[in-house]
Design a protein around this motif. Structure first.
Motif, PDB file in Angstrom:
ATOM      1  N   ILE A  90       2.901   4.551 -14.392  1.00 44.65           N
ATOM      2  CA  ILE A  90       4.273   4.460 -14.172  1.00 44.65           C
ATOM      3  C   ILE A  90       4.878   5.899 -14.446  1.00 44.65           C
ATOM      4  CG2 ILE A  90       6.575   3.282 -14.993  1.00 44.65           C
ATOM      5  CD1 ILE A  90       4.923   0.981 -15.982  1.00 44.65           C
ATOM      6  N   ASN A  91       5.242   6.312 -13.696  1.00 46.94           N
ATOM      7  CA  ASN A  91       5.982   7.753 -13.719  1.00 46.94           C
ATOM      8  C   ASN A  91       7.410   7.737 -13.921  1.00 46.94           C
ATOM      9  OD1 ASN A  91       3.495   9.079 -12.734  1.00 46.94           O
ATOM     10  ND2 ASN A  91       4.280   8.828 -10.595  1.00 46.94           N
ATOM     11  N   ASN A  92       7.842   8.319 -14.821  1.00 47.76           N
ATOM     12  CA  ASN A  92       9.338   8.115 -15.503  1.00 47.76           C
ATOM     13  C   ASN A  92       9.948   9.750 -15.623  1.00 47.76           C
ATOM     14  OD1 ASN A  92      11.079   6.037 -17.175  1.00 47.76           O
ATOM     15  ND2 ASN A  92      11.527   8.194 -17.590  1.00 47.76           N
TER      16      ASN A  92
ATOM     17  N   HIS B  56       0.858  -1.344   0.045  1.00 44.93           N
ATOM     18  CA  HIS B  56       0.040  -0.034  -0.117  1.00 44.93           C
ATOM     19  C   HIS B  56       0.812   1.263  -0.068  1.00 44.93           C
ATOM     20  CE1 HIS B  56      -3.858  -1.747   0.553  1.00 44.93           C
ATOM     21  NE2 HIS B  56      -3.302  -2.636   1.294  1.00 44.93           N
ATOM     22  N   ASP B  57       0.616   2.174  -0.844  1.00 45.45           N
ATOM     23  CA  ASP B  57       1.295   3.401  -0.962  1.00 45.45           C
ATOM     24  C   ASP B  57       1.058   4.094   0.458  1.00 45.45           C
ATOM     25  OD1 ASP B  57       2.374   5.289  -3.429  1.00 45.45           O
ATOM     26  OD2 ASP B  57       1.926   6.460  -1.697  1.00 45.45           O
ATOM     27  N   ILE B  58       2.378   4.714   0.850  1.00 46.50           N
ATOM     28  CA  ILE B  58       2.233   5.453   2.252  1.00 46.50           C
ATOM     29  C   ILE B  58       1.536   6.800   2.127  1.00 46.50           C
ATOM     30  CG2 ILE B  58       4.438   6.741   1.834  1.00 46.50           C
ATOM     31  CD1 ILE B  58       5.182   5.852   4.837  1.00 46.50           C
TER      32      ILE B  58
ATOM     33  N   LEU C 275      11.901   1.172 -10.392  1.00 46.90           N
ATOM     34  CA  LEU C 275      10.592   1.034 -11.056  1.00 46.90           C
ATOM     35  C   LEU C 275       9.437   0.656 -10.219  1.00 46.90           C
ATOM     36  CD1 LEU C 275       8.948   0.878 -13.900  1.00 46.90           C
ATOM     37  CD2 LEU C 275       9.963  -1.361 -14.086  1.00 46.90           C
ATOM     38  N   HIS C 276       8.161   1.234 -10.446  1.00 49.63           N
ATOM     39  CA  HIS C 276       7.138   0.887  -9.854  1.00 49.63           C
ATOM     40  C   HIS C 276       5.926   0.956 -10.611  1.00 49.63           C
ATOM     41  CE1 HIS C 276       8.446   4.481  -8.234  1.00 49.63           C
ATOM     42  NE2 HIS C 276       7.160   4.871  -7.902  1.00 49.63           N
ATOM     43  N   VAL C 277       4.904   0.369 -10.331  1.00 48.93           N
ATOM     44  CA  VAL C 277       3.440   0.455 -11.063  1.00 48.93           C
ATOM     45  C   VAL C 277       2.635   0.936  -9.884  1.00 48.93           C
ATOM     46  CG1 VAL C 277       1.561  -0.776 -12.207  1.00 48.93           C
ATOM     47  CG2 VAL C 277       4.144  -1.209 -12.842  1.00 48.93           C
ATOM     48  N   HIS C 278       1.885   1.828 -10.353  1.00 52.44           N
ATOM     49  CA  HIS C 278       0.879   2.525  -9.154  1.00 52.44           C
ATOM     50  C   HIS C 278      -0.532   1.869  -9.746  1.00 52.44           C
ATOM     51  CE1 HIS C 278       3.204   6.103  -7.556  1.00 52.44           C
ATOM     52  NE2 HIS C 278       3.662   5.947  -8.750  1.00 52.44           N
ATOM     53  N   LEU C 279      -1.323   1.353  -8.789  1.00 57.78           N
ATOM     54  CA  LEU C 279      -2.469   0.748  -9.195  1.00 57.78           C
ATOM     55  C   LEU C 279      -3.516   1.654  -8.274  1.00 57.78           C
ATOM     56  CD1 LEU C 279      -4.582  -1.465 -10.233  1.00 57.78           C
ATOM     57  CD2 LEU C 279      -3.996  -2.784  -8.327  1.00 57.78           C
TER      58      LEU C 279
ATOM     59  N   GLY D 247       7.539  13.206 -15.348  1.00 58.30           N
ATOM     60  CA  GLY D 247       6.859  12.478 -15.086  1.00 58.30           C
ATOM     61  C   GLY D 247       6.140  12.087 -13.629  1.00 58.30           C
ATOM     62  N   GLY D 248       7.179  12.951 -12.794  1.00 57.23           N
ATOM     63  CA  GLY D 248       6.699  12.688 -11.284  1.00 57.23           C
ATOM     64  C   GLY D 248       7.230  11.666 -10.693  1.00 57.23           C
ATOM     65  N   GLU D 249       8.508  11.034 -11.194  1.00 52.35           N
ATOM     66  CA  GLU D 249       9.075  10.016 -10.605  1.00 52.35           C
ATOM     67  C   GLU D 249       9.904  10.538  -9.461  1.00 52.35           C
ATOM     68  OE1 GLU D 249      12.096   7.914 -12.875  1.00 52.35           O
ATOM     69  OE2 GLU D 249      13.198   8.170 -11.236  1.00 52.35           O
ATOM     70  N   THR D 250       9.657   9.980  -8.143  1.00 51.99           N
ATOM     71  CA  THR D 250      10.507  10.348  -6.783  1.00 51.99           C
ATOM     72  C   THR D 250      11.283   9.252  -6.323  1.00 51.99           C
ATOM     73  OG1 THR D 250       8.631   9.794  -5.639  1.00 51.99           O
ATOM     74  CG2 THR D 250       8.646  11.972  -6.098  1.00 51.99           C
ATOM     75  N   VAL D 251      11.159   8.082  -6.603  1.00 50.80           N
ATOM     76  CA  VAL D 251      11.958   7.014  -6.203  1.00 50.80           C
ATOM     77  C   VAL D 251      12.193   6.197  -7.466  1.00 50.80           C
ATOM     78  CG1 VAL D 251      11.891   4.814  -4.798  1.00 50.80           C
ATOM     79  CG2 VAL D 251      10.344   6.593  -4.110  1.00 50.80           C
ATOM     80  N   PRO D 252      13.670   6.089  -7.484  1.00 49.27           N
ATOM     81  CA  PRO D 252      14.318   5.658  -8.748  1.00 49.27           C
ATOM     82  C   PRO D 252      14.426   4.011  -8.800  1.00 49.27           C
ATOM     83  CG  PRO D 252      16.038   6.572  -7.368  1.00 49.27           C
ATOM     84  CD  PRO D 252      14.818   6.876  -6.530  1.00 49.27           C
TER      85      PRO D 252
END
Ligand code: AMP
Length: 113
Positions: free
Chosen positions: A85-87, A28-30, A98-102, A91-96
């Protein structure tokens, strides 16, 4: 140095686990952006989708199939959901790592912000 998600995979940082298999975990996303917001994360460190290679194709496919299975398991397959997927910076990527948001359990606006 380990990424934040690698530390979660290695149980060095706690997280609410939804799923784990040989290729990925889901947590679960924090800071959820929808009532259901899960991250599906490969155990292999791929920094972002732009850096994936042909050798990662099974892993990439597995992430999407796992997200779809979790959408079913978590009860949003009928109502609908979004996979993101933020890239990179724009793209809004904050954690380098890879992760898929659901995301689901609410209507999601389009276009995204
Ligand atoms: P992104 O901005 O696409 O790189 O997504 C990173 C996501 O990780 C964000 O949605 C964060 O809320 C989430 N996040 C950051 N730290 C944690 C954590 N310790 N446990 C779970 N999710 C996290």
């Amino acid at each position: 140095m380990k990424t934040l998600f690698q530390k979660i995979i290695d149980r060095e940082i706690p997280a609410k686990l939804v799923h784990e298999d040989d290729l990925c975990i889901a947590i679960h996303d924090i800071n959820p952006q929808a009532p259901m917001h899960v991250l599906v994360i490969p155990k292999k460190l791929i920094a972002r989708v732009a850096e994936a290679t042909i050798a990662d194709r099974a892993t990439l496919g597995h992430l999407l199939l796992t997200a779809a299975a979790l959408a079913k398991k978590l009860g949003v397959a009928e109502s609908g959901f979004r996979i993101v997927i933020n890239n990179g910076q724009d793209g809004g990527e904050t954690v380098p790592h890879l992760h898929v948001h659901l995301l689901g359990q609410r209507p999601l606006g389009w276009p995204p912000g």
